[in-house]
Design an enzyme around this catalytic site. Structure first.
Site, PDB file in Angstrom:
ATOM      1  N   ASP A   1      18.150 -33.257 -35.058  1.00 23.96           N
ATOM      2  CA  ASP A   1      18.835 -32.958 -33.800  1.00 23.96           C
ATOM      3  C   ASP A   1      20.128 -33.764 -33.682  1.00 23.96           C
ATOM      4  O   ASP A   1      21.115 -33.291 -33.086  1.00 23.96           O
ATOM      5  CB  ASP A   1      17.902 -33.272 -32.628  1.00 23.96           C
ATOM      6  CG  ASP A   1      18.451 -32.776 -31.305  1.00 23.96           C
ATOM      7  OD1 ASP A   1      19.148 -31.743 -31.299  1.00 23.96           O
ATOM      8  OD2 ASP A   1      18.188 -33.409 -30.269  1.00 23.96           O
TER       9      ASP A   1
ATOM     10  N   GLU B   1      25.499 -25.012 -29.550  1.00 27.08           N
ATOM     11  CA  GLU B   1      25.114 -25.804 -28.381  1.00 27.08           C
ATOM     12  C   GLU B   1      23.909 -25.187 -27.681  1.00 27.08           C
ATOM     13  O   GLU B   1      22.993 -25.891 -27.242  1.00 27.08           O
ATOM     14  CB  GLU B   1      26.287 -25.898 -27.414  1.00 27.08           C
ATOM     15  CG  GLU B   1      25.994 -26.725 -26.173  1.00 27.08           C
ATOM     16  CD  GLU B   1      27.164 -26.788 -25.209  1.00 27.08           C
ATOM     17  OE1 GLU B   1      27.008 -27.413 -24.136  1.00 27.08           O
ATOM     18  OE2 GLU B   1      28.220 -26.210 -25.515  1.00 27.08           O
TER      19      GLU B   1
ATOM     20  N   ASP C   1      20.826 -25.836 -29.765  1.00 25.70           N
ATOM     21  CA  ASP C   1      20.467 -27.249 -29.681  1.00 25.70           C
ATOM     22  C   ASP C   1      19.718 -27.552 -28.384  1.00 25.70           C
ATOM     23  O   ASP C   1      18.561 -28.002 -28.393  1.00 25.70           O
ATOM     24  CB  ASP C   1      21.744 -28.098 -29.777  1.00 25.70           C
ATOM     25  CG  ASP C   1      21.442 -29.584 -29.936  1.00 25.70           C
ATOM     26  OD1 ASP C   1      20.422 -30.043 -29.402  1.00 25.70           O
ATOM     27  OD2 ASP C   1      22.231 -30.284 -30.587  1.00 25.70           O
ATOM     28  N   HIS C   2      20.367 -27.291 -27.258  1.00 28.46           N
ATOM     29  CA  HIS C   2      19.761 -27.648 -25.974  1.00 28.46           C
ATOM     30  C   HIS C   2      18.631 -26.703 -25.587  1.00 28.46           C
ATOM     31  O   HIS C   2      17.716 -27.096 -24.852  1.00 28.46           O
ATOM     32  CB  HIS C   2      20.840 -27.659 -24.891  1.00 28.46           C
ATOM     33  CG  HIS C   2      21.922 -28.671 -25.134  1.00 28.46           C
ATOM     34  ND1 HIS C   2      21.648 -29.998 -25.396  1.00 28.46           N
ATOM     35  CD2 HIS C   2      23.283 -28.554 -25.168  1.00 28.46           C
ATOM     36  CE1 HIS C   2      22.782 -30.658 -25.570  1.00 28.46           C
ATOM     37  NE2 HIS C   2      23.778 -29.798 -25.446  1.00 28.46           N
TER      38      HIS C   2
ATOM     39  N   ASP D   1      15.674 -28.137 -27.247  1.00 28.43           N
ATOM     40  CA  ASP D   1      15.296 -29.369 -26.546  1.00 28.43           C
ATOM     41  C   ASP D   1      14.504 -29.067 -25.273  1.00 28.43           C
ATOM     42  O   ASP D   1      13.607 -29.826 -24.895  1.00 28.43           O
ATOM     43  CB  ASP D   1      16.539 -30.185 -26.196  1.00 28.43           C
ATOM     44  CG  ASP D   1      17.205 -30.791 -27.422  1.00 28.43           C
ATOM     45  OD1 ASP D   1      16.535 -30.889 -28.464  1.00 28.43           O
ATOM     46  OD2 ASP D   1      18.393 -31.159 -27.338  1.00 28.43           O
TER      47      ASP D   1
END
Length: 301
Positions: A22, A40, A43-44, A47
């Protein structure tokens, strides 16, 4: 039920690998000149889901199912803190990292998993005389909450005191800094109602499944906020994600004509389907508009 020791060691290794990858993905994307809003979102978005997975592992390690109120509170705290971080991003245009943030939390979590693997889950039943005989199982969530309060305070200060980066302290979309509050406050309120009013105690009876169902629900509303920041768009008051918890709420309102477990299963299907359809739709739209490949590295000239 007690989980075998190897599961905690495997989980600890998995968290470390995830944490490392990450942290590296952004650098790798910039090295290949492929840093895009799509990355992005990936990624988030990931998460948002792993936040719930981490919380499930934390509860299993400490056997917080013994204290259902604490387990539910920690779940709400985890999803709120993650949402708040992106609320702050929606206001300021950048994700600010504090002195004690995600990486530090992951390191502490790895430590908890390793200790549990070495000493078993009963380690957290140890009572500490310094804290009037309070067990580590209860003390750990208290310490976690105090750490989260620091992050929450900093984010609130950024949002409400410093203001957003838009005109007259508005968000990146030019809207009020309070606009993201509607989704998260409604979500927490209806989740609390479902938890407290359940005649079958569905949270205590099906804790992991409850986490999964509401995990996808909170992941959806957080992803909507992330997309709002990326595209600088307003946040809608209504969202199809609320169909899942509202189904449980309405069943309870009419004195559960349908057994709650079956409604929870149906809510899980709706929650997962809604999250998946939204994510796939947004990914395809961003990929098409920006001409960005999905999970593919183009040949470098």
């Amino acid at each position: 039920l007690k989980a075998p020791a190897w599961t905690f060691f495997l989980f600890a290794v998995s968290v470390f690998v995830y944490q490392t990858l990450d942290a590296m993905d952004g650098k790798q994307a910039r090295r290949l000149n492929m840093s895009t809003p799509l990355g992005e979102l990936f990624d988030h978005g990931c998460d948002a889901l792993t936040t719930v997975i981490y919380l499930m592992g934390y509860c299993v390690a400490l056997r917080l199912g013994i204290h259902a109120d604490i387990a539910f509170f920690m779940f709400m705290l985890a999803v709120f803190c993650y949402y708040l971080a992106h609320w702050q991003t929606y206001c300021t245009g950048s994700l600010l990292v504090g002195a004690f943030d995600v990486t530090e939390v992951q390191i502490v979590f790895i430590g908890i998993l390793v200790i549990t693997g070495l000493c078993s889950q009963e380690f957290w039943s140890m009572q500490i005389s310094l804290f009037n005989g309070m067990s580590l199982r209860v003390l750990s969530p208290i310490m976690s909450t105090l750490a989260c309060i620091t992050s929450i305070t900093n984010n609130f200060n950024t949002i409400f005191i410093l203001g957003g980066c838009g005109k007259n302290g508005s968000t990146v979309a030019g809207t009020s800094v309070l606009s993201p509050a509607k989704a998260i406050t409604t979500s927490i309120f209806i989740s609390l109602l479902i938890y407290k009013k359940s005649p079958d105690n569905i949270f205590e009876a099906y804790t992991s499944f409850f986490f999964i169902v509401f995990g996808f629900f909170f992941a959806k509303i957080t992803t909507v906020l992330i997309v709002g920041h990326m595209c600088k768009t307003d946040l809608h008051v209504t969202d199809t994600a609320f169909a899942s918890p509202l189904l449980l709420f309405m069943n309870q309102y009419f004195n559960c004509p349908i057994p709650e477990f079956y409604v929870l299963v149906l809510s899980g299907i709706i929650s997962f389907s809604d999250w998946l359809m939204y994510v796939v739709k947004v990914i395809i739209q961003i990929s098409t508009y920006l001409d960005v490949p999905i999970l593919t590295v183009r040949h470098q000239q």
